[in-house]
Design a protein around this motif. Structure first.
Motif, PDB file in Angstrom:
ATOM      1  N   ILE A  78       0.838  -1.202   0.000  1.00  0.00           N
ATOM      2  CA  ILE A  78       0.000   0.000   0.000  1.00  0.00           C
ATOM      3  C   ILE A  78       0.872   1.250   0.000  1.00  0.00           C
ATOM      4  CG2 ILE A  78      -1.660   1.320   1.384  1.00  0.00           C
ATOM      5  CD1 ILE A  78      -2.820  -1.501   2.163  1.00  0.00           C
ATOM      6  N   ALA A  79       1.914   1.258   0.821  1.00  0.00           N
ATOM      7  CA  ALA A  79       2.828   2.412   0.862  1.00  0.00           C
ATOM      8  C   ALA A  79       3.482   2.621  -0.503  1.00  0.00           C
ATOM      9  CB  ALA A  79       3.886   2.213   1.935  1.00  0.00           C
ATOM     10  N   SER A  80       3.879   1.527  -1.130  1.00  0.00           N
ATOM     11  CA  SER A  80       4.504   1.605  -2.454  1.00  0.00           C
ATOM     12  C   SER A  80       3.538   2.205  -3.474  1.00  0.00           C
ATOM     13  CB  SER A  80       4.962   0.211  -2.884  1.00  0.00           C
ATOM     14  OG  SER A  80       5.487   0.239  -4.180  1.00  0.00           O
ATOM     15  N   HIS A  81       2.285   1.795  -3.418  1.00  0.00           N
ATOM     16  CA  HIS A  81       1.304   2.304  -4.376  1.00  0.00           C
ATOM     17  C   HIS A  81       1.000   3.780  -4.163  1.00  0.00           C
ATOM     18  CE1 HIS A  81       0.226  -2.076  -4.974  1.00  0.00           C
ATOM     19  NE2 HIS A  81       0.638  -1.640  -6.144  1.00  0.00           N
ATOM     20  N   THR A  82       1.174   4.274  -2.936  1.00  0.00           N
ATOM     21  CA  THR A  82       0.922   5.703  -2.705  1.00  0.00           C
ATOM     22  C   THR A  82       2.051   6.582  -3.230  1.00  0.00           C
ATOM     23  OG1 THR A  82       1.956   5.845  -0.522  1.00  0.00           O
ATOM     24  CG2 THR A  82      -0.363   5.198  -0.584  1.00  0.00           C
ATOM     25  N   SER A  83       3.170   5.965  -3.584  1.00  0.00           N
ATOM     26  CA  SER A  83       4.312   6.765  -4.043  1.00  0.00           C
ATOM     27  C   SER A  83       4.553   6.625  -5.546  1.00  0.00           C
ATOM     28  CB  SER A  83       5.573   6.373  -3.264  1.00  0.00           C
ATOM     29  OG  SER A  83       5.844   5.002  -3.428  1.00  0.00           O
ATOM     30  N   ARG A  84       3.640   6.012  -6.264  1.00  0.00           N
ATOM     31  CA  ARG A  84       3.812   5.809  -7.710  1.00  0.00           C
ATOM     32  C   ARG A  84       3.757   7.131  -8.458  1.00  0.00           C
ATOM     33  NH1 ARG A  84       5.554   0.569  -8.761  1.00  0.00           N
ATOM     34  NH2 ARG A  84       4.794  -0.612  -6.999  1.00  0.00           N
ATOM     35  N   GLY A  85       4.520   7.195  -9.539  1.00  0.00           N
ATOM     36  CA  GLY A  85       4.563   8.383 -10.380  1.00  0.00           C
ATOM     37  C   GLY A  85       5.915   8.445 -11.069  1.00  0.00           C
ATOM     38  N   PHE A  86       6.194   9.550 -11.740  1.00  0.00           N
ATOM     39  CA  PHE A  86       7.462   9.688 -12.463  1.00  0.00           C
ATOM     40  C   PHE A  86       8.673   9.542 -11.543  1.00  0.00           C
ATOM     41  CE2 PHE A  86       5.003  12.402 -15.646  1.00  0.00           C
ATOM     42  CZ  PHE A  86       4.898  11.365 -16.555  1.00  0.00           C
ATOM     43  N   ASN A  87       8.614  10.201 -10.382  1.00  0.00           N
ATOM     44  CA  ASN A  87       9.755  10.119  -9.462  1.00  0.00           C
ATOM     45  C   ASN A  87      10.015   8.671  -9.060  1.00  0.00           C
ATOM     46  OD1 ASN A  87       9.948  12.859  -9.629  1.00  0.00           O
ATOM     47  ND2 ASN A  87       9.305  13.270  -7.532  1.00  0.00           N
ATOM     48  N   PHE A  88       8.958   7.954  -8.759  1.00  0.00           N
ATOM     49  CA  PHE A  88       9.085   6.552  -8.365  1.00  0.00           C
ATOM     50  C   PHE A  88       9.717   5.735  -9.497  1.00  0.00           C
ATOM     51  CE2 PHE A  88       7.710   2.200  -7.824  1.00  0.00           C
ATOM     52  CZ  PHE A  88       7.844   1.983  -6.458  1.00  0.00           C
ATOM     53  N   GLU A  89       9.246   5.961 -10.719  1.00  0.00           N
ATOM     54  CA  GLU A  89       9.775   5.214 -11.865  1.00  0.00           C
ATOM     55  C   GLU A  89      11.252   5.518 -12.097  1.00  0.00           C
ATOM     56  OE1 GLU A  89       7.359   5.694 -15.373  1.00  0.00           O
ATOM     57  OE2 GLU A  89       5.520   5.430 -14.229  1.00  0.00           O
ATOM     58  N   ILE A  90      11.640   6.756 -11.932  1.00  0.00           N
ATOM     59  CA  ILE A  90      13.051   7.132 -12.095  1.00  0.00           C
ATOM     60  C   ILE A  90      13.899   6.440 -11.037  1.00  0.00           C
ATOM     61  CG2 ILE A  90      14.691   9.047 -11.865  1.00  0.00           C
ATOM     62  CD1 ILE A  90      12.514  10.827 -13.232  1.00  0.00           C
ATOM     63  N   VAL A  91      13.473   6.543  -9.782  1.00  0.00           N
ATOM     64  CA  VAL A  91      14.229   5.919  -8.694  1.00  0.00           C
ATOM     65  C   VAL A  91      14.260   4.397  -8.867  1.00  0.00           C
ATOM     66  CG1 VAL A  91      14.246   5.525  -6.193  1.00  0.00           C
ATOM     67  CG2 VAL A  91      13.868   7.820  -7.095  1.00  0.00           C
TER      68      VAL A  91
END
Length: 195
Positions: free
Chosen positions: A101-114
């Protein structure tokens, strides 16, 4: 339809009884440490750099949330899961659900880059340059550049110069890497996907 209402009502009454009459689930120290680490990483990756609309200059010093609010929310979620799953102590199963759940709340471009940089490092690489990230994520380099600069400002990544040792003339290569502290937090957040 009436049966669904009756089952739902019965379940809610059961949960209410358990909350009222049973002691709260125990929170082991190791569980609290994991939730704290996950919260710190998610807070960093969700941090926003505020820029002036016209000049694109940073409007003010960026500070990410410190993760306390998020940690509290994730702990409440974990305790609720323990009640629903009839567990007396928070365990790995609950931690895995909470991590997801925590991982899904941080999804987005920044997450994909990291994520792309972390995968490179996990496979023995130093990091990725803008061109590699652009190809991997199918985004233009200017969009990647802006995101990388924002991630640098919040302290999540840094740019490293790799000397040109090919013997041919040319410039040194600049790659982006996750700062060590956050690389370990990244691993903590994504641990369930590797188990």
């Amino acid at each position: 339809l009436m049966s669904v209402k009756q089952h739902t009502s019965g379940f809610m009454n059961h949960i209410h009884y358990r909350i009222s009459h049973m002691p709260p689930p125990k929170v082991p120290n190791w569980f609290m440490e994991e939730i704290t680490s996950i919260s710190r990483f998610v807070a960093k990756i969700r941090a926003k750099v505020s820029r002036d609309y016209h000049t694109r200059e940073i409007a003010y010093r960026t500070r990410s949330e410190i993760g306390i609010r998020l940690c509290s929310q994730l702990l409440k979620l974990s305790l609720s899961l323990a009640v629903v799953l009839d567990k007396k102590t928070l365990d790995k199963e609950i931690l895995d659900i909470t991590r997801a759940i925590a991982s899904h709340t941080s999804r987005g471009f920044n997450f994909e880059i990291v994520q792309s940089i972390a995968e490179c490092i996990e496979h023995g690489g130093v990091g990725l340059d803008k061109s590699q990230l652009s190809k991997k994520l199918d985004l233009v380099e200017t969009a990647i550049s802006k995101r990388l600069e924002d991630l640098r400002i919040v302290g999540l990544v840094s740019r490293v110069e790799i000397p040109n040792t090919s013997g041919a003339r040319g410039r040194h290569r600049h790659v982006w890497k996750i700062n060590d502290e956050y690389l370990s937090l990244w691993k903590s957040l994504n641990e369930e996907s590797r188990s």
